[in-house]
Scaffold this motif. Structure first.
Motif, mmCIF file in Angstrom:
data_model
loop_
_atom_site.group_PDB
_atom_site.id
_atom_site.type_symbol
_atom_site.label_atom_id
_atom_site.label_comp_id
_atom_site.label_asym_id
_atom_site.label_seq_id
_atom_site.Cartn_x
_atom_site.Cartn_y
_atom_site.Cartn_z
ATOM 1 N N TYR A 35 0.830 -1.212 0.000
ATOM 2 C CA TYR A 35 0.000 0.000 0.000
ATOM 3 C C TYR A 35 0.866 1.264 0.000
ATOM 4 C CZ TYR A 35 -4.005 -2.994 0.970
ATOM 5 O OH TYR A 35 -4.991 -3.940 0.893
ATOM 6 N N LYS A 36 0.172 2.375 -0.212
ATOM 7 C CA LYS A 36 0.832 3.679 -0.305
ATOM 8 C C LYS A 36 1.482 4.080 1.029
ATOM 9 C CE LYS A 36 -0.104 8.387 -1.897
ATOM 10 N NZ LYS A 36 0.654 9.142 -0.986
ATOM 11 N N ASP A 37 0.871 3.663 2.134
ATOM 12 C CA ASP A 37 1.401 4.130 3.425
ATOM 13 C C ASP A 37 2.447 3.179 4.011
ATOM 14 O OD1 ASP A 37 -0.154 2.012 4.007
ATOM 15 O OD2 ASP A 37 -1.511 3.048 5.376
ATOM 16 N N GLY A 38 2.884 2.166 3.238
ATOM 17 C CA GLY A 38 3.957 1.289 3.707
ATOM 18 C C GLY A 38 3.489 -0.035 4.291
ATOM 19 N N MET A 39 2.183 -0.235 4.348
ATOM 20 C CA MET A 39 1.655 -1.513 4.881
ATOM 21 C C MET A 39 1.755 -2.597 3.787
ATOM 22 S SD MET A 39 -0.532 -3.108 7.109
ATOM 23 C CE MET A 39 -1.886 -2.230 7.824
ATOM 24 N N VAL A 40 2.093 -3.827 4.212
ATOM 25 C CA VAL A 40 2.039 -4.974 3.293
ATOM 26 C C VAL A 40 1.062 -5.981 3.886
ATOM 27 C CG1 VAL A 40 3.331 -6.848 2.212
ATOM 28 C CG2 VAL A 40 4.417 -4.621 2.552
ATOM 29 N N VAL A 41 0.145 -6.488 3.054
ATOM 30 C CA VAL A 41 -0.872 -7.435 3.550
ATOM 31 C C VAL A 41 -0.832 -8.680 2.676
ATOM 32 C CG1 VAL A 41 -3.352 -7.805 3.749
ATOM 33 C CG2 VAL A 41 -2.372 -5.638 4.480
ATOM 34 N N ILE A 42 -0.923 -9.845 3.318
ATOM 35 C CA ILE A 42 -1.048 -11.088 2.533
ATOM 36 C C ILE A 42 -2.451 -11.619 2.776
ATOM 37 C CG2 ILE A 42 -0.189 -13.434 2.217
ATOM 38 C CD1 ILE A 42 2.527 -12.438 3.246
ATOM 39 N N ILE A 43 -3.213 -11.846 1.674
ATOM 40 C CA ILE A 43 -4.584 -12.347 1.856
ATOM 41 C C ILE A 43 -4.728 -13.724 1.217
ATOM 42 C CG2 ILE A 43 -5.588 -10.025 1.893
ATOM 43 C CD1 ILE A 43 -6.577 -10.471 -0.950
ATOM 44 N N ASP A 44 -5.718 -14.462 1.725
ATOM 45 C CA ASP A 44 -6.059 -15.779 1.182
ATOM 46 C C ASP A 44 -7.338 -15.587 0.381
ATOM 47 O OD1 ASP A 44 -7.051 -18.275 0.713
ATOM 48 O OD2 ASP A 44 -6.378 -19.104 2.637
ATOM 49 N N ILE A 45 -7.291 -15.871 -0.943
ATOM 50 C CA ILE A 45 -8.481 -15.580 -1.756
ATOM 51 C C ILE A 45 -9.361 -16.804 -1.928
ATOM 52 C CG2 ILE A 45 -7.377 -13.714 -3.045
ATOM 53 C CD1 ILE A 45 -7.008 -15.728 -5.348
ATOM 54 N N SER A 46 -9.053 -17.890 -1.195
ATOM 55 C CA SER A 46 -9.922 -19.078 -1.315
ATOM 56 C C SER A 46 -11.197 -18.797 -0.520
ATOM 57 C CB SER A 46 -9.196 -20.295 -0.747
ATOM 58 O OG SER A 46 -9.020 -20.080 0.653
ATOM 59 N N ARG A 47 -11.948 -19.860 -0.212
ATOM 60 C CA ARG A 47 -13.231 -19.670 0.477
ATOM 61 C C ARG A 47 -13.038 -19.017 1.843
ATOM 62 N NH1 ARG A 47 -15.967 -24.614 -1.445
ATOM 63 N NH2 ARG A 47 -16.511 -24.077 -3.598
ATOM 64 N N LYS A 48 -11.818 -19.187 2.404
ATOM 65 C CA LYS A 48 -11.586 -18.626 3.736
ATOM 66 C C LYS A 48 -11.705 -17.110 3.718
ATOM 67 C CE LYS A 48 -8.256 -22.229 5.047
ATOM 68 N NZ LYS A 48 -6.828 -22.454 5.269
ATOM 69 N N ARG A 49 -11.251 -16.476 2.592
ATOM 70 C CA ARG A 49 -11.327 -15.021 2.445
ATOM 71 C C ARG A 49 -10.796 -14.299 3.683
ATOM 72 N NH1 ARG A 49 -15.001 -13.136 -1.573
ATOM 73 N NH2 ARG A 49 -14.976 -11.160 -0.499
ATOM 74 N N GLU A 50 -9.577 -14.629 4.063
ATOM 75 C CA GLU A 50 -9.091 -13.987 5.278
ATOM 76 C C GLU A 50 -7.771 -13.272 5.020
ATOM 77 O OE1 GLU A 50 -8.511 -17.198 7.979
ATOM 78 O OE2 GLU A 50 -6.824 -18.026 6.885
ATOM 79 N N VAL A 51 -7.438 -12.339 5.929
ATOM 80 C CA VAL A 51 -6.119 -11.709 5.868
ATOM 81 C C VAL A 51 -5.173 -12.612 6.648
ATOM 82 C CG1 VAL A 51 -4.751 -9.737 6.589
ATOM 83 C CG2 VAL A 51 -7.051 -9.385 5.667
ATOM 84 N N VAL A 52 -4.144 -13.128 5.969
ATOM 85 C CA VAL A 52 -3.227 -14.060 6.626
ATOM 86 C C VAL A 52 -2.269 -13.280 7.520
ATOM 87 C CG1 VAL A 52 -1.548 -15.884 6.234
ATOM 88 C CG2 VAL A 52 -3.432 -15.553 4.619
ATOM 89 N N HIS A 53 -1.663 -12.181 6.934
ATOM 90 C CA HIS A 53 -0.712 -11.384 7.728
ATOM 91 C C HIS A 53 -0.867 -9.918 7.372
ATOM 92 C CE1 HIS A 53 1.517 -14.702 9.363
ATOM 93 N NE2 HIS A 53 1.729 -15.224 8.174
ATOM 94 N N ARG A 54 -0.646 -9.073 8.391
ATOM 95 C CA ARG A 54 -0.445 -7.638 8.116
ATOM 96 C C ARG A 54 1.000 -7.351 8.499
ATOM 97 N NH1 ARG A 54 -5.888 -7.355 9.283
ATOM 98 N NH2 ARG A 54 -7.076 -6.142 7.749
ATOM 99 N N LEU A 55 1.829 -7.035 7.505
ATOM 100 C CA LEU A 55 3.257 -6.881 7.761
ATOM 101 C C LEU A 55 3.583 -5.400 7.895
ATOM 102 C CD1 LEU A 55 4.373 -9.455 5.040
ATOM 103 C CD2 LEU A 55 4.012 -9.894 7.467
ATOM 104 N N ARG A 56 3.925 -4.971 9.117
ATOM 105 C CA ARG A 56 4.214 -3.553 9.345
ATOM 106 C C ARG A 56 5.708 -3.355 9.541
ATOM 107 N NH1 ARG A 56 -0.673 -4.435 11.926
ATOM 108 N NH2 ARG A 56 -2.359 -2.993 11.315
ATOM 109 N N GLY A 57 6.247 -2.313 8.974
ATOM 110 C CA GLY A 57 7.691 -2.059 9.124
ATOM 111 C C GLY A 57 8.134 -0.925 8.216
ATOM 112 N N HIS A 58 7.613 -0.904 7.007
ATOM 113 C CA HIS A 58 7.966 0.200 6.104
ATOM 114 C C HIS A 58 7.218 1.475 6.501
ATOM 115 C CE1 HIS A 58 10.377 -2.011 3.270
ATOM 116 N NE2 HIS A 58 9.437 -2.929 3.093
#
Length: 1539
Positions: A177-200
C-alpha cells in the motif's frame, strides 16, 4: 514473424520489416512491463498502447502494438502458465482490464469491475485464467476469465501500489500500500487476511516472492529466527497439502523509505532489512541540488534464489547476495561507463533464455535495457520517445546520421548505419526545456545541428564534441514569439553581407515561426541581434502593402533562390542575395506547411528547378521554375498553373522529401495517418505506408538506402520502412480513412485539469511535486504522459480550466444574491401556498426589488439609536437624567462623565464628538450586517467621503452612485475613483461600461485599448472614429487587428471590409479570394479592379473563369474575362473551347447526361465554313477582334503562356483546355497569314491529345480541323522554311495514322472473312468505349497495334457479330480506300523507323539498368534479412513475390528468357547506351524536333489490312519490319507475316 501482420491489422512489426523507435514506457507503475515466459517478447505500456519488442535475437526488433485502451495503461503482465505464454493482460486508468493474444495482436476479452483507477495488476503464475487487480481505493478484484467469474476483497481502505500472486500457493496474494503496509490475503473460500506486515514507513514500490518454497534454504538468516522450525520433523520428507501451506515462503518488498525487507510468511514478521547504499552516481543528468528521487522496485530472479535485484538512487541497479554475511551484500550492475540508466528505474523482469538469464528494466530516462545476469553487463539498450516526433533531419555530411526532434524536450541523434548497435542513439537535452519542433544540419560543418522549439527558441548543438554530454548548445539571443516551424541554412543576405569574404559566415541560419516572421541568425554571433528578412524584401522590391505571415522557408540547394511559404497559401520565390521577388505561386490558398526543392545531382539538370509544396489542403503541387528563372523579367510573375498535381491524401500535408536516389520521386507525410511515395513526372502514386497509429508529422528519405523511408508521428514513434514491402499504393479513401480516423481517435482523452487529486494519490501520479523537481522539462513529460501533449490538447485543458473559473464566479454571485434576500426577510407568510411561488421566482424578482419593499418601511439608517429610544419607560427616564447631568458638567467645562460611554445613542443630543462616535457605531453595525451602502451614506453625512471611496475601491464595492459623488472630494480624487471603478468593472467583465467611464476622464486611448484587448473591436472602432483624428494610426491598427482575427475565424467578407476601412485594398482583395469559390473570386477581382490593382484582378478573374469552365459555364467565364484587356487572348481561348466542346458533343451525343447542363452562348455560326474560319468569324463579330493589331496583341499574350505536357493522368477537361489554347494560336496565325506558326500549333494540339493517351480525341481533332487532309496547308507554307515543312510532315503523319485506323476498323465484311482475323474481346470493348463515349477519358486508351497484333495472330476463328464497324465513318468505296491507303505512304518512312528504333534501344538499355539496380537492392535486402535470423522460408516467399511483381507481359517474359541465357554486364550496357546515343546524334535534327506516329505499328496495321493493301505498300511494310523490327514485341507480332 509471419503472425504479426494478422489480427486487428495493427501488427506493423517485424513482419513488415519495420524498424522503430517506440513510445516511452509509462512511469510510476509498479508493473507495466513484462517478458513472456519463452523469452521471445518483451512488452511495456506506453501511454494508452502496449509496445511489444521481439527480444529473442541479439538485438531487439519492433514486433507490434496492442491497441484498444483509451486511457493511460497502469499495469501489464504476461501469463506465465505453460501453454498460454502468448496471452497477456493490461489495466487502465479508466478501470478496464483487457486480455490480449500477442501472436495476433488482437484483444481476447475485456472487463470493467473497478469503479476507480486500477493501480496494480498480476496474472497468477499458478492458475492459468486468474488475473488479480487492485485500485486506488483499496478494492482487490480476482477474475477467472475462462468461467467469467469474479470475487472482490477489501482488506484495507488504503491506496494499493503493487500486488503479487504467490508462485507456490495459488490462494495467496501479497499487496503493498501507499502508506507502507504490506498485507497477505487468502483468496480461497476462507477469504481472510493471513498477515499484516508492518515495518515500512512509505509507499511500497515492489513485491517479489522467493522463487523456491520453504524457509530453511538460507542459513545466513537463521540467527535472526529464534526457534528452530518444527517443520523439519515431517516423516520421510513427504509434505501434505496442509503443511505445505504452513511451510511458507519468503517475500521481499521495496519501499520509498529506501529499505528492502525480507518477510517470513510463517512468522508474519521481517527477517532481514537491507538499507540502500549511497552509491556513487556516474554520468547522471540530475542537478545535485535537487532532492534525489527514489523508486525502489525489487525482483527475485528464478535462476538465483539467493540473490535479489533492486533499483537504487538515480537509475542504478543492485544485486544483493542474501547468503553473504556482513554489512555489504550488494554489487552494482553495469561495470563500464554509460551502461547504467541515468534516472530512476520503475520495473524489473527476468527470463531464462537458452542458457542465460536475462533481466529487462524500464526507466524514467526513456531507455529499455536488457542485462545478462551471469556477467551483470548490459546486453542492449533500446531508446524510446516521450513526445510527438515533430522533425527528422539527415546529416548531409555524416550520412546516415538522423536527428529526431521530439516533444519531450530532447533531441535524439541516431547513427542509423552503426553495425554493432542498430539503436545507436545519443540524446541531447541541455538548455532545451521545450518541445523540439524544427531541426536542420549545417550543410558542410560536421556535427553542427540547429534546433528550434515550441517556445520560440533557436540554438545550435555541436553533436560531435567528446564531452557532448555536458556541453550546452549556443542559443540565439533573438527569440520568436511563437513555435518555430522551420529552420534552413542558406547564403547570407543583407545586412550580413559585408565587403570581405573572410569576415562573414558562408551560410547563415534562417528560422520561421508561428508569428509569421523569418529571422536570419549569424551562427558566429548568436548573441547578436537576428535580422527580420522582411525588411530586405520591402527595400529591394519597394513594397508598401502588408506582407503575408511566413510559415515555411526553403533555400534551393545551390543557394541561388529562396522560397517562402505564406499563411495565405502563396509561395514567393526570391533571388539571392538581395531577395528580388521573381515570382509568386498562387496555387494552394491555404497555409503552407512544407516546401522542398528537387536535388541537383540527377542526369536531368532541369529537374533541379522543380519545387514541391504541401499545405493544409490535401493536394501537393509541383512547379517547374526553369522558365521563370531564365527569362527574368523586370516585374514579378504570378504562376497559377502547376507543373504536376499529386492528389490523393485526405488531410493536411505536414512534410515532404525528395528521393536522393531517383529523379522525380517524392514522399509526403500527412495528417491522414499515412506516408505516400509519388512518381512526380507521371503524377502517379507508387506506395502508401500505414504503419503509424497517429497523424504523421515528419518524413525523410534515407540517404543511403533507396528503398527506405523514415517517418515520425504523433504516436510518439519513428518508423523506418521499406517501399517495396508495402501492400498499398495510394492513400486510403472514404471508409478506410474513416477507420484510420477511428484508430487515431483512440488517443488518450485530454483530462481537464480540474480533477487535481491530493498529491500522490496513486502510483500513476506518484508525487507530482517530486516529479517536477528534476529538469523543468519534466513538467512537460508528465503532461505528455497523460496524453495532454499536442498544442490542441493543452488548449483544451486550459479552456476547461477557464470554464471552471467562470462557473465558480457565477455560483459566488448567486449565493450572495441569495443572502441579500434573506436579509430583506419577507413578511411572514400567513398562507403557505402563497409563499411557495415567491421562492421559486426569486431570481426573476431581482431586477425589481421595489415590489417586495413597498409593503414595509425602508430600513432605518440609524437602527441602533432608534432601537435604544424604544425601550421601557424606566430606561428612557434614566436616559434623561444622564443626559442632563452630562450637559451640566459640559457647561462647567469639566470632562464628560464616564456614564455616557454606555449610552452612545445620547450622542444625538450632546456635542459633535459624541455624534461622530454614534455615527461610527451605527456604521460598524451596518457593515457587520452587510449593508455597505448605508454605511457609505452615513460617512458621507459625516464628511469622510475620501475614506469611503478608498475602502470601497479596496473591497471592489464602488458603485455608480459613489463615483457620481466623488467630485465632492476634489478633481484628483474623482479621476482616481473613476480609474479604480473601471478596473473593478473589468474584473466583472463589463468592459464596455468600463471604457465609457474612462472616456469621462478623457482617457480615450486607454478606453480604446481596453475594448480592443477584450475583442470588442466594433465598439472600439466607433469610439476611435468618433473621438480621434481620421489619420490617427490607432484607427488603422484597430482595423487590421480585427481583420486578422476575422480572417482567422473565416469571416472573410467582414475582414475585407476592415481592410478597406484601413485603406489597404490589396489586403482586402487577398482575404476575399482566400475562400477560392467562384463567387468570392469574382468579387475579389472586381474589388481589385476598383482599387486599381490591375494585375491582381486579372489573375483572380482568370482563376474564376477556369473554375467556371470546369462546371461548363462558358457564358459566366466570358463575363468575368471581358473586364480585362490583358485577358483578351484568354477570351479567345475560352470561346474556341466552347465551340470545340459543342462540336464534339454534337458529333458524339453522350448517353449519360452530366449533372451540370452546359451553358453555351447563342451565337450565329457559319456551319459551312471550316472550323478555324468559323471561330475567327465569331471572334470578329462577337468579341470585337476587328483589327490586325488586336489579333497580333492576342497572339503575343497567348504565346507567353506555356502549358505543361499532358500525361495519361491529366484531367480530360484540362487536356481540352490546353488543346483549345494551341488551336487558338493556330487560328490567330491563320488569320494573320503566318502559316508556318499555324502548322506548329495544330501539330501541338494533335500531339497533345495523342500524349494524353486519348486516341478518339485525336481522331476528332484531326477531322474537325483538317477534314480534307493537309494538302491545302502544305501549299500555303513557305517551302524554304525547313522547320515548318518538318512540322507539316509530322502532321501529315498523324492524319494518315488516324486514316489508317479508320480503314482498319471499318473494313468491308467479306475481306475480313477472308483474313480470318478478329479482335480479342478486351481490345474490342476498349475500342467500342473510346469510339462511342462523348467525353473520352484517359483510361480508355486504345492499345497499340503491336499488342493487338499478338491477339490478331493468335485467333483464327471469326464471328461476324464480334467485328466492329465505326458508327461515325460512312463505309468507304473500294476505290476511295485504295487512294486513302496511298495517302498512308507518308507513314512508311525509313529514316523515321530507324530513329524510333534507336530511341527504343536507349529506353530499353535504361530499363535494363534500372532493373539491374532493383535486383541488386533486392539481393542486398535479402542478405540483410538472412543475417537478421530470418527463416529461409520467408526469403523464398519474398523472391517469389518479386518475380510476380515484375511487370511482365507475355512478350516480356519471352524476352526475359532470352536474356537469361546471356546475362549482360554493366560495362556492356554502358557501351550499348553510348553507341545508341551516338547513333541518335547522327540523325538530322529536323527529324527529332516533332513527334511522329510509331512506323512499325503502322506497318503491322497495313499488313493486317491484307488484300485491300496495294502490293507495293505491303512490300515496303515488310521490308521495314525486317530491317527494324528487332524489338521482341514486333518480332512476335510480325512472325506470321515474315515466315
Amino acid at each position: 514473424m509471419a503472425a504479426t501482420g494478422t489480427g486487428t491489422g495493427t501488427g506493423t512489426g517485424a513482419g513488415m520489416g519495420v524498424r522503430a523507435l517506440p513510445a516511452s514506457p509509462n512511469w510510476y507503475s509498479s508493473r507495466c512491463s513484462d517478458v513472456s515466459s519463452d523469452g521471445r517478447l518483451f512488452g511495456f505500456a506506453a501511454r494508452h498502447r502496449i509496445c511489444l519488442l521481439d527480444v529473442a535475437a541479439a538485438a531487439p526488433t519492433f514486433y507490434g502494438e496492442l491497441i484498444g485502451h483509451t486511457d493511460r495503461i497502469s499495469g501489464f503482465a504476461f501469463c506465465h502458465c505453460p501453454g498460454h505464454g502468448g496471452l497477456c493482460a493490461s489495466s487502465s486508468d479508466d478501470g478496464s482490464v483487457k486480455i490480449w493474444d500477442s501472436g495476433t495482436l488482437s484483444p481476447v476479452l475485456e472487463y470493467s469491475l473497478h469503479q476507480n483507477a486500477i493501480s496494480a495488476l498480476h496474472w497468477s503464475p499458478l492458475v492459468k485464467d486468474l488475473i488479480v487487480t487492485g485500485d486506488e481505493k483499496g478494492v482487490i478484484v480476482c477474475y477467472w476469465h475462462n468461467r467469467n467469474d469474479s470475487q472482490q476483497f477489501f482488506p484495507e481502505p488504503r491506496t494499493v501500489f503493487c500486488l503479487s500472486c504467490s508462485p507456490h500457493h495459488e490462494n495467496l496474494v501479497a499487496i503493498g500500500y501507499k502508506d507502507g503496509m504490506v498485507v497477505i490475503i487468502d483468496i480461497s473460500r476462507k477469504r481472510e487476511v493471513v498477515h499484516r506486515l508492518r515495518g515500512h514507513e512509505d509507499e511500497i514500490h515492489g513485491l517479489a516472492w522467493c522463487p523456491v518454497p520453504g524457509e530453511e534454504r538460507l542459513p545466513a538468516w537463521q540467527d535472526e529466527l529464534q526457534a528452530p522450525s518444527e517443520e523439519s520433523k515431517v516423516p520421510n520428507g513427504e509434505v501434505t497439502q496442509d503443511t505445505a501451506t504452513k511451510k511458507g515462503c519468503y517475500l521481499a518488498s521495496g519501499s520509498k523509505d529506501q529499505t528492502i525487507r525480507i518477510w517470513s510468511c510463517t512468522r508474519g514478521r521481517s527477517v532481514m532489512t537491507l538499507k540502500l547504499p549511497p552509491t556513487k552516481r556516474r554520468g547522471g543528468a540530475v542537478d545535485p541540488a535537487v532532492k534525489e528521487r527514489i523508486w525502489l522496485t525489487v525482483h527475485w530472479p528464478a535462476g538465483h534464489p539467493s540473490d535479489i535485484l533492486s533499483s537504487a538512487f538515480g537509475g542504478e541497479l543492485l544485486l544483493w547476495n542474501l547468503t553473504q554475511p556482513g554489512k555489504r551484500k550488494w554489487t552494482l550492475l553495469g561495470s563500464s561507463e554509460g551502461q547504467n540508466h541515468s534516472r530512476i528505474v520503475f520495473n524489473l523482469s527476468s527470463v531464462k533464455h537458452q542458457d542465460r538469464e536475462l533481466l529487462f528494466s524500464i526507466s524514467m530516462d526513456r531507455d529499455v535495457k536488457c542485462w545478462d545476469l551471469s556477467t551483470l553487463d548490459c546486453s542492449w539498450t533500446m531508446p524510446s520517445l516521450g513526445g510527438f516526433v515533430y522533425s527528422l533531419a539527415f546529416s548531409p555530411v555524416d550520412s546516415g546520421c538522423l536527428a529526431i526532434g521530439v516533444g519531450d524536450s530532447m533531441i535524439r541523434v541516431w547513427n542509423t548505419l552503426s553495425i554493432t548497435n542498430i539503436y545507436d542513439v545519443k540524446t541531447f537535452w541541455q538548455s532545451i526545456k521545450s518541445k523540439v519542433t524544427a531541426l536542420s544540419w549545417h550543410p558542410t560543418k560536421e556535427g553542427s545541428l540547429a534546433f528550434g522549439t515550441d517556445d520560440g527558441k533557436v540554438g545550435i548543438f555541436d553533436t560531435l564534441s567528446s564531452s557532448a554530454k555536458n556541453k550546452p548548445p549556443q542559443i540565439s539571443s533573438t527569440y520568436h514569439k511563437k513555435t518555430v516551424y522551420t529552420l534552413a541554412w542558406g547564403p547570407p543576405t543583407p545586412p550580413l553581407i559585408s565587403g570581405e569574404e573572410s569576415e562573414q559566415p558562408s551560410v547563415t541560419l534562417y528560422s520561421c515561426a508561428g508569428e509569421g516572421i523569418v529571422f536570419q541568425h549569424n551562427p558566429w554571433k548568436l548573441n547578436g541581434e537576428a535580422n527580420d528578412i522582411n525588411k530586405v524584401i520591402r527595400d529591394t522590391n519597394s513594397i508598401k502593402h502588408k506582407l503575408p505571415a511566413r510559415t515555411e522557408v526553403s533555400w534551393k540547394p545551390d543557394g541561388k533562390l529562396l522560397a517562402l511559404g505564406n499563411e495565405d497559401g502563396s509561395i514567393e520565390i526570391f533571388q539571392a542575395p538581395n531577395l528580388k521577388l521573381l515570382c509568386t505561386i498562387q496555387q494552394h490558398h491555404k497555409l503552407i506547411n512544407a516546401i522542398r526543392w528537387h536535388h541537383e545531382h540527377g542526369t536531368q539538370p532541369e529537374l533541379s528547378y522543380l519545387i514541391a509544396s504541401g499545405s493544409i489542403n490535401a493536394t501537393i503541387y509541383v512547379h517547374n521554375l526553369k522558365s521563370v528563372v531564365e527569362n527574368s523579367s523586370e516585374n514579378p510573375l504570378t504562376i497559377t498553373e502547376p507543373f504536376r498535381t499529386l492528389a490523393g491524401h485526405t488531410a493536411k500535408i505536414t512534410s515532404l522529401s525528395w528521393s536522393p536516389h531517383h529523379e522525380g520521386r517524392l514522399v509526403s507525410a500527412c495528417y491522414d495517418g499515412t506516408a505516400q511515395v509519388w512518381d512526380v513526372m507521371k503524377e502517379e502514386p507508387l506506395c502508401n505506408y500505414r504503419g503509424h497509429q497517429g497523424r504523421l508529422l515528419s518524413v525523410q528519405w534515407s540517404p543511403v538506402e533507396p528503398d527506405c523511408v523514415y517517418t515520425g508521428a504523433d504516436d510518439f514513434s519513428v518508423h523506418k520502412w521499406h517501399i517495396s514491402k508495402q501492400e498499398h499504393t495510394r492513400p486510403p479513401q472514404g471508409k478506410k480513412s474513416i477507420e484510420l480516423e477511428k484508430k487515431r481517435s483512440i488517443q488518450p482523452k485530454v483530462k481537464a485539469k480540474k480533477k487535481k487529486k491530493p498529491v500522490g494519490k496513486s502510483p500513476g501520479k506518484q508525487d507530482a511535486n517530486d516529479a517536477m523537481n528534476g529538469d523543468e522539462s519534466m513538467k512537460e513529460m508528465l503532461l505528455e504522459e497523460n496524453g495532454v501533449s499536442d498544442h490542441e490538447g493543452e488548449k483544451e485543458a486550459q479552456e476547461a480550466e477557464l470554464a471552471d473559473k467562470v462557473s465558480v464566479t457565477v455560483s459566488r454571485d448567486t449565493s450572495s444574491s441569495a443572502c441579500d434576500y434573506s436579509a430583506l426577510s419577507l413578511p411572514k407568510p400567513s398562507v403557505t401556498q402563497k409563499a411557495a411561488p415567491v421562492k421559486k421566482d426569486l431570481p426573476k424578482e431581482k431586477p425589481t426589488p421595489d415590489a417586495s419593499l413597498k409593503k414595509r418601511k425602508p430600513r432605518s439608517i440609524l437602527p441602533f439609536s432608534t432601537l435604544m429610544d424604544h425601550r421601557s419607560k424606566e430606561e428612557l427616564h434614566q436616559d434623561c437624567l444622564r443626559l442632563a447631568a452630562c450637559l451640566k458638567t459640559k457647561d462647567n467645562n469639566e470632562d464628560v462623565s464616564p456614564d455616557l460611554k454606555d449610552c452612545i445613542h445620547l450622542g444625538l443630543f450632546t456635542d459633535r464628538d459624541s455624534l461622530h462616535k454614534m455615527i461610527d457605531m451605527e456604521g460598524k453595525h451596518h457593515l457587520e450586517n452587510g449593508h455597505a451602502e448605508l454605511f457609505q451614506q452615513l460617512m458621507l453625512w459625516k464628511g469622510d467621503m475620501k475614506g469611503v471611496l478608498q475602502a470601497a475601491a479596496e473591497r471592489g464595492q464602488l458603485t455608480d452612485q459613489l463615483v457620481a459623488m466623488a467630485p465632492m472630494v476634489g478633481y484628483q480624487a474623482w479621476v482616481w475613483t473613476v480609474e479604480a471603478f473601471a478596473k473593478q468593472l473589468c474584473f466583472q467583465e463589463q468592459y464596455v461600461k468600463a471604457a465609457s467611464h474612462l472616456l469621462s476622464i478623457h482617457k480615450v486611448y486607454e478606453a480604446i485599448e481596453l475594448l480592443k484587448v477584450n475583442n470588442f473591436y466594433r465598439e472600439a472602432i466607433v469610439m476611435a472614429k468618433a473621438r480621434l483624428r481620421p489619420e490617427d494610426p490607432v484607427l488603422k491598427e484597430l482595423y487590421t487587428s480585427w481583420a486578422a482575427l476575422l480572417e482567422k475565424d473565416g469571416h472573410y467578407s467582414m475582414a475585407a471590409k476592415c481592410y478597406l476601412g484601413a485603406s489597404s485594398p490589396y489586403d482586402a482583395v487577398k482575404v476575399l479570394s482566400k475562400k477560392g469559390d467562384v463567387a468570392s473570386l469574382k468579387t475579389a477581382a472586381e474589388l481589385a479592379l476598383i482599387s486599381g490593382e490591375e494585375e491582381l484582378s486579372a489573375t483572380l478573374s482568370l482563376r474564376c473563369a477556369q473554375d467556371l469552365l470546369l462546371s461548363r459555364n462558358w457564358v459566366g467565364a466570358q463575363e468575368v474575362l471581358q473586364q480585362h484587356k490583358s485577358l483578351f487572348g484568354q477570351r479567345l481561348v475560352f470561346c474556341l473551347n466552347e465551340l470545340l466542346c459543342s462540336c464534339l458533343s454534337e458529333r458524339n451525343p453522350c448517353e449519360k447526361k452530366s449533372p451540370v447542363p452546359p451553358c453555351y452562348h447563342s451565337w450565329e455560326l457559319n456551319r459551312e465554313a471550316p472550323f478555324l474560319d468559323m471561330v475567327t468569324q465569331v471572334w470578329q463579330n462577337v468579341l470585337g477582334m476587328d483589327t490586325t493589331e488586336k489579333a497580333t496583341c492576342a497572339q503575343e499574350q497567348l504565346g507567353r503562356i506555356e502549358h505543361p505536357p499532358s500525361t495519361s493522368n491529366t484531367h480530360p477537361k484540362q487536356v481540352l483546355f490546353h488543346i483549345s489554347h494551341d488551336l487558338a494560336l493556330a487560328a490567330l496565325s491563320c488569320h494573320l497569314g503566318m502559316w508556318d506558326e499555324a502548322v506548329k500549333s495544330i501539330l501541338g494540339a494533335v500531339s497533345r491529345s495523342f500524349d494524353a493517351g486519348n486516341f478518339t480525341l485525336m481522331q476528332e481533332i484531326c477531322s474537325i480541323i483538317l477534314p480534307e487532309g493537309c494538302d491545302d496547308l502544305r501549299d500555303k507554307l513557305d517551302s524554304t522554311n525547313s522547320q515548318s515543312m518538318d512540322a507539316c510532315r509530322s502532321l501529315e503523319g498523324f492524319v494518315a495514322y488516324r486514316q489508317l485506323y479508320n480503314l482498319w476498323w471499318n473494313s468491308p465484311k467479306d475481306s475480313l472473312g477472308l483474313q480470318k482475323v478478329v479482335l480479342g474481346p478486351s481490345e474490342q470493348t476498349a475500342l467500342e468505349k473510346s469510339c462511342v463515349s462523348g467525353d473520352p477519358t484517359p483510361e480508355e486508351m486504345v492499345q497499340t497495334a503491336a499488342e493487338m497484333g499478338e491477339n490478331l495472330c493468335s485467333t483464327t476463328e471469326v464471328s461476324k457479330g464480334e467485328t466492329q464497324s465505326d458508327s461515325r465513318t460512312d463505309s468507304v468505296g473500294v476505290a476511295d480506300r485504295q487512294s486513302a491507303l496511298k495517302g498512308c505512304q507518308v507513314l512508311l518512312s525509313e529514316e523515321m523507323a530507324a530513329l524510333q528504333n534507336t530511341q527504343r534501344d536507349i529506353a530499353e538499355v535504361q530499363e535494363t539498368l534500372a532493373e539491374m539496380i532493383r535486383q541488386h537492392q533486392q539481393q542486398r535486402n535479402n542478405l540483410q534479412e538472412n543475417t537478421n535470423g530470418n527463416s529461409q522460408g520467408s526469403n523464398l516467399e519474398q523472391n517469389s513475390e518479386t518475380e510476380s511483381d515484375k511487370p511482365c507481359s507475355d512478350s516480356n517474359q519471352m524476352n526475359c528468357k532470352d536474356e537469361a541465357k546471356q546475362p549482360v554486364t554493366l560495362p556492356e550496357l554502358t557501351k550499348q547506351l553510348l553507341n545508341a546515343k551516338q547513333k541518335l546524334a547522327e540523325f538530322p535534327d529536323n527529324l527529332k524536333v516533332f513527334p511522329f506516329p510509331d512506323v512499325l505499328e503502322c506497318c503491322l496495321v497495313l499488313l493486317h489490312l491484307g488484300s485491300q493493301c496495294p502490293p507495293q505498300l505491303q512490300e515496303q511494310a515488310l521490308a521495314l519490319l525486317r530491317n527494324h523490327g528487332g524489338a521482341a514485341v514486333y518480332k512476335k507480332a510480325a512472325r506470321s507475316f515474315l515466315t
